[in-house]
Scaffold this active site. Structure first.
Site, mmCIF file in Angstrom:
data_model
loop_
_atom_site.group_PDB
_atom_site.id
_atom_site.type_symbol
_atom_site.label_atom_id
_atom_site.label_comp_id
_atom_site.label_asym_id
_atom_site.label_seq_id
_atom_site.Cartn_x
_atom_site.Cartn_y
_atom_site.Cartn_z
ATOM 1 N N GLU A 1 0.818 -1.213 0.000
ATOM 2 C CA GLU A 1 0.000 0.000 0.000
ATOM 3 C C GLU A 1 0.857 1.272 0.000
ATOM 4 O O GLU A 1 0.510 2.268 -0.635
ATOM 5 C CB GLU A 1 -0.967 -0.001 1.180
ATOM 6 N N HIS A 45 1.740 2.171 -3.481
ATOM 7 C CA HIS A 45 0.748 3.025 -4.145
ATOM 8 C C HIS A 45 0.904 4.479 -3.688
ATOM 9 O O HIS A 45 0.873 5.405 -4.507
ATOM 10 C CB HIS A 45 -0.669 2.563 -3.812
#
Length: 284
Positions: free
Chosen positions: A197, A200
């Site tokens: 994550e 990202h």
């Protein structure tokens, strides 16, 4: 009838995954939506123009120290509580993964909030907005990491660097508490949901974005080969796009494989992070 559909490698053991097992694996996923071709190309052009606007002599964020604000969300009974050691262990995983790109994560602050609604938040819903508006700290270059018992079968989700300008209070990463190192999310409990994550958050897409029909590398990175769809478990060597060069990047942090089999970012991914961070986060 018990139907076998795929072979995974887990450490030194080999086992067959049933259709039910594979379906369960696919429920453990990231909440970040892949872009279509038009969205992807528009985002790429926006970054190019943003970098040009900074000027030819603008410093590039070729590695930097990122301050981390960690937010643990529990329910009203205290379920989901974490210790400082839990937070430190997650940050260590991030540092191990991003050190080859000269990135370092340092804890700036840590808080715990009991809120039943926030505890089971989902992406884009009011609970997420309320939580982030109340708790987010720092600037564009600071990572706000939220841990909760998120819903929808998700392991986590994140915002992209470009999103900060339009929605700064929503910026950050949300992960399933049990995905932290030593947690109870079987096969996803070594902290690499956080690694994925944060990827990202630093500007990386899934390695399988674009599938076999590569547009500018699918994920915008030349050294991550084309990948028809996400890989799960520990699949070993896979070539889902035989007409494109290279095998699937099944050990990459931006695929969906087990934590034990996520081991690397590529030089091209770190180069992309440098551009994304410089354009949208560095010094902001």
């Amino acid at each position: 009838m018990f139907k076998y559909v795929n072979l995974f490698l887990a450490g030194s053991s080999v086992y067959m995954a049933s259709a039910t097992d594979l379906d369960n694996l696919r429920r453990h996923k990231c909440g970040v939506r892949d872009l279509n071709e038009a969205e992807f190309l528009a985002a790429e052009e926006h970054r190019v123009q943003t970098l040009k606007g900074l000027g030819a002599n603008a410093p590039m964020a070729n590695g930097a120290t990122i301050g981390v604000y960690a937010h643990t969300i529990t329910d009203s009974k205290g379920n989901g509580a974490q210790t400082r050691a839990d937070i430190d262990a997650q940050i260590q995983v991030l540092n191990d993964a991003y050190a080859p790109g000269n990135w370092k994560f340092v804890l700036k602050d840590w808080d715990t909030t009991a809120n039943d609604s926030w505890y089971t938040m989902s992406p884009g819903k009011p609970a997420e907005t309320q939580c982030k508006e109340a708790l987010r700290q720092g600037g564009a270059g600071d990572l706000n990491l939220y841990a909760a018992n998120i819903g929808g079968g998700l392991l986590g989700w994140a915002t992209f660097p470009k999103d900060y300008t339009s929605a700064p209070l929503m910026d950050g990463v949300v992960v399933l508490t049990s995905s932290f190192p030593g947690g109870s999310a079987k096969d996803y409990n070594e902290g690499d949901t956080g690694t994925h994550e944060v990827g990202h958050w630093m500007g990386l897409y899934h390695t399988f974005q674009g599938g076999c029909r590569e547009f500018m590398g699918g994920d915008g990175v030349e050294d991550t080969p084309a990948e028809k769809e996400a890989n799960y478990g520990c699949p070993g060597t896979v070539d889902s796009c035989p007409d494109e060069p290279g095998n699937d990047p099944t050990t990459n942090f931006m695929d969906y494989v087990y934590d034990a089999c996520m081991t690397e970012f590529t030089p091209g991914q770190f180069a992309r992070i440098t551009e994304e961070f410089t354009a949208y986060r560095y010094g902001k």
